[in-house]
Design a protein around this motif. Structure first.
Motif, PDB file in Angstrom:
ATOM      1  N   LEU A 214       0.832  -1.209   0.000  1.00 54.50           N
ATOM      2  CA  LEU A 214       0.000   0.000   0.000  1.00 54.50           C
ATOM      3  C   LEU A 214       0.863   1.254   0.000  1.00 54.50           C
ATOM      4  CD1 LEU A 214      -2.742  -0.972   2.619  1.00 54.50           C
ATOM      5  CD2 LEU A 214      -3.060  -0.723   0.152  1.00 54.50           C
ATOM      6  N   PHE A 215       2.028   1.190   0.669  1.00 53.62           N
ATOM      7  CA  PHE A 215       2.882   2.377   0.774  1.00 53.62           C
ATOM      8  C   PHE A 215       3.381   2.847  -0.589  1.00 53.62           C
ATOM      9  CE2 PHE A 215       4.330   2.010   5.493  1.00 53.62           C
ATOM     10  CZ  PHE A 215       2.999   1.995   5.880  1.00 53.62           C
ATOM     11  N   PRO A 216       4.133   2.006  -1.329  1.00 50.54           N
ATOM     12  CA  PRO A 216       4.605   2.482  -2.641  1.00 50.54           C
ATOM     13  C   PRO A 216       3.464   2.748  -3.619  1.00 50.54           C
ATOM     14  CG  PRO A 216       5.094   0.154  -2.346  1.00 50.54           C
ATOM     15  CD  PRO A 216       4.662   0.658  -1.012  1.00 50.54           C
ATOM     16  N   ALA A 217       2.378   1.967  -3.519  1.00 51.69           N
ATOM     17  CA  ALA A 217       1.243   2.199  -4.427  1.00 51.69           C
ATOM     18  C   ALA A 217       0.659   3.588  -4.191  1.00 51.69           C
ATOM     19  CB  ALA A 217       0.181   1.128  -4.223  1.00 51.69           C
ATOM     20  N   PHE A 218       0.474   3.951  -2.923  1.00 52.08           N
ATOM     21  CA  PHE A 218      -0.054   5.275  -2.573  1.00 52.08           C
ATOM     22  C   PHE A 218       0.901   6.376  -3.028  1.00 52.08           C
ATOM     23  CE2 PHE A 218      -0.271   8.833   0.418  1.00 52.08           C
ATOM     24  CZ  PHE A 218      -1.624   9.143   0.398  1.00 52.08           C
ATOM     25  N   ASP A 219       2.189   6.204  -2.703  1.00 49.13           N
ATOM     26  CA  ASP A 219       3.186   7.229  -3.029  1.00 49.13           C
ATOM     27  C   ASP A 219       3.311   7.431  -4.529  1.00 49.13           C
ATOM     28  OD1 ASP A 219       3.654   7.441  -0.326  1.00 49.13           O
ATOM     29  OD2 ASP A 219       5.357   6.069  -0.346  1.00 49.13           O
ATOM     30  N   PHE A 220       3.473   6.345  -5.264  1.00 50.26           N
ATOM     31  CA  PHE A 220       3.700   6.448  -6.706  1.00 50.26           C
ATOM     32  C   PHE A 220       2.473   6.997  -7.430  1.00 50.26           C
ATOM     33  CE2 PHE A 220       6.779   2.663  -6.216  1.00 50.26           C
ATOM     34  CZ  PHE A 220       7.760   3.524  -5.750  1.00 50.26           C
ATOM     35  N   THR A 221       1.280   6.613  -6.963  1.00 53.50           N
ATOM     36  CA  THR A 221       0.054   7.106  -7.602  1.00 53.50           C
ATOM     37  C   THR A 221      -0.076   8.615  -7.443  1.00 53.50           C
ATOM     38  OG1 THR A 221      -1.088   5.005  -7.218  1.00 53.50           O
ATOM     39  CG2 THR A 221      -2.454   6.935  -7.652  1.00 53.50           C
ATOM     40  N   LEU A 222       0.090   9.111  -6.209  1.00 46.65           N
ATOM     41  CA  LEU A 222      -0.052  10.545  -5.976  1.00 46.65           C
ATOM     42  C   LEU A 222       1.066  11.345  -6.622  1.00 46.65           C
ATOM     43  CD1 LEU A 222      -1.378  11.269  -2.379  1.00 46.65           C
ATOM     44  CD2 LEU A 222      -2.550  11.372  -4.556  1.00 46.65           C
ATOM     45  N   LEU A 223       2.304  10.877  -6.492  1.00 46.11           N
ATOM     46  CA  LEU A 223       3.426  11.602  -7.098  1.00 46.11           C
ATOM     47  C   LEU A 223       3.314  11.619  -8.615  1.00 46.11           C
ATOM     48  CD1 LEU A 223       6.592  10.658  -5.002  1.00 46.11           C
ATOM     49  CD2 LEU A 223       5.527  12.899  -5.235  1.00 46.11           C
ATOM     50  N   GLY A 224       2.937  10.471  -9.198  1.00 44.63           N
ATOM     51  CA  GLY A 224       2.767  10.423 -10.655  1.00 44.63           C
ATOM     52  C   GLY A 224       1.684  11.367 -11.118  1.00 44.63           C
ATOM     53  N   SER A 225       0.551  11.375 -10.404  1.00 41.51           N
ATOM     54  CA  SER A 225      -0.545  12.286 -10.753  1.00 41.51           C
ATOM     55  C   SER A 225      -0.121  13.735 -10.596  1.00 41.51           C
ATOM     56  CB  SER A 225      -1.764  11.999  -9.870  1.00 41.51           C
ATOM     57  OG  SER A 225      -2.196  10.667 -10.006  1.00 41.51           O
ATOM     58  N   THR A 226       0.640  14.020  -9.536  1.00 38.98           N
ATOM     59  CA  THR A 226       1.107  15.387  -9.300  1.00 38.98           C
ATOM     60  C   THR A 226       2.010  15.865 -10.420  1.00 38.98           C
ATOM     61  OG1 THR A 226       0.981  15.033  -6.903  1.00 38.98           O
ATOM     62  CG2 THR A 226       2.333  16.873  -7.679  1.00 38.98           C
ATOM     63  N   VAL A 227       2.920  14.999 -10.857  1.00 36.94           N
ATOM     64  CA  VAL A 227       3.831  15.366 -11.944  1.00 36.94           C
ATOM     65  C   VAL A 227       3.054  15.635 -13.228  1.00 36.94           C
ATOM     66  CG1 VAL A 227       5.669  14.517 -13.448  1.00 36.94           C
ATOM     67  CG2 VAL A 227       5.823  14.168 -10.977  1.00 36.94           C
ATOM     68  N   VAL A 228       2.085  14.786 -13.546  1.00 36.13           N
ATOM     69  CA  VAL A 228       1.291  14.959 -14.770  1.00 36.13           C
ATOM     70  C   VAL A 228       0.509  16.268 -14.725  1.00 36.13           C
ATOM     71  CG1 VAL A 228      -0.657  14.042 -16.093  1.00 36.13           C
ATOM     72  CG2 VAL A 228       1.117  12.498 -15.260  1.00 36.13           C
ATOM     73  N   ILE A 229      -0.145  16.551 -13.595  1.00 32.81           N
ATOM     74  CA  ILE A 229      -0.930  17.783 -13.467  1.00 32.81           C
ATOM     75  C   ILE A 229      -0.028  19.010 -13.561  1.00 32.81           C
ATOM     76  CG2 ILE A 229      -2.403  19.118 -11.921  1.00 32.81           C
ATOM     77  CD1 ILE A 229      -3.421  16.435 -10.809  1.00 32.81           C
TER      78      ILE A 229
END
Length: 344
Positions: A214-229
């Motif tokens: 859950l930790f890397p999944a949460f981190d990577f999802t939010l960081l990836g979305s943040t970078v795209v936005i």
């Protein structure tokens, strides 16, 4: 924050790893000095940020609230997380032996400091990621939909989101211990921090593995979305900049474009995102390496402490990118100069 299979069991078998930071007395002294300086830098920078945000009406906005939340999360790292490492390392130098609790995980003693410090570090990291994501969303709306900014982004909604981010982040931080009896916390001799670890059994159970994922999944999802936005927002800013001359030359006035302050703020949040992504990437590499069976003791130290140093970067970014913040911070730190200027 995460350690896997063979690395965890090896730590208990060999509690005193000789890492690049701690093999000699000189290295140990430099390590403690680094930790102490990090504490002062984190406390000073984030207290200044809070003082500017709370004491300046200009920053009583949704963006200001989010920056204050980020500063509180960073302050918690400087108040709780790093001082425990300083205590353990100083005890090791003075007594020539580590504190007894560092050689056991939280399942083997009645009270273990890492039961508190570990979730605080993990929770504050999640809060930071979530807050940067919310800052990115807030700025993207201001840039892409400036006419809807005031109606959609309100201080009440922002306050609710901040509360939910804290509750959700710390629930995620404690979930490994809540949902799995095999996961414990320990003071890791490689990272010199409290890490999640395997408990008393020798094989990593699939349930515990799924929970820690859950930790890397949460981190990577939010960081990836943040970078795209951020990429979308910055691309829009670039287009607005290209058309700005045309609008000025033809004297066409429009209210559908973002203001200059919104554009500057969006660029500041973009810089924050780059800084946090850069500090979090080594942890991501370390987790992948653990999955592949690599120990990487020295690398784990640098990965965790690079992430910890991110707690004092934000005030530097604000000071460089935000002129109004810089002026308010200068007035706060140099009151005598402000009085002299007023008298003149």
């Amino acid at each position: 924050m995460i350690k896997t299979g063979s690395t965890m069991m090896l730590d208990r078998a060999e509690p005193a790893h000789c890492t690049v930071c701690c093999c000699t007395l000189a290295n140990k002294i430099l390590l403690v000095l680094f930790m102490v300086l990090l504490i002062f830098a984190t406390l000073f920078g984030n207290l200044v940020t809070l003082a500017v945000v709370v004491g300046t009406k200009h920053f009583h906005t949704s963006q200001g609230y989010l920056k204050a939340s980020l500063a509180v999360a960073d302050l918690a790292v400087g108040i709780f997380v790093v001082p425990l490492s300083v205590y353990a390392e100083v005890h090791l130098m003075v007594a020539e032996s580590a504190p007894e609790w560092t050689s056991h995980n939280s399942q083997l003693v009645n009270f273990h400091p890492c039961n508190i410090i570990g979730p605080i570090f993990a929770g504050c990291t999640f809060v930071s990621i979530t807050t940067i994501f919310l800052l990115t969303i807030e700025r993207s709306i201001a840039v892409l939909r400036p006419l809807h900014k005031d109606s959609f982004i309100t201080r009440k909604r922002t306050t609710i989101l901040i509360f939910l981010s804290w509750v959700g982040s710390f629930f995620l931080a404690v979930s490994p211990m809540v949902f799995s009896s095999e996961i414990a916390l320990e003071y890791n001799s490689c990272s010199r921090m409290c890490n999640y670890a395997l408990g008393t059994i020798g094989e990593f159970p699939s349930q515990a593995w799924n929970i820690l994922l859950l930790f890397p999944a949460f981190d990577f999802t939010l960081l990836g979305s943040t970078v795209v936005i951020n990429i979308i927002s910055l691309s829009s800013i670039r287009q607005h900049s290209k058309h700005r001359k045309t609008l000025a030359e033809t004297e066409i006035q429009t209210t559908s474009n973002p203001t200059f302050s919104d554009i500057k703020a969006a660029k500041t949040i973009g810089t924050l995102t780059v800084a946090f992504t850069a500090s979090f990437t080594p942890i991501a590499v370390f987790v992948v390496g653990n999955v592949l069976g690599n120990k990487w003791c020295n690398f784990s130290f640098f990965a965790f402490w690079i992430l910890a140093t991110n707690s004092c970067w934000n005030v530097i970014i604000y000071s460089v990118r935000d002129q109004k913040f810089r002026l308010c911070a200068h007035k706060l730190l140099m009151p005598s100069q402000r009085q002299n200027t007023t008298k003149t």
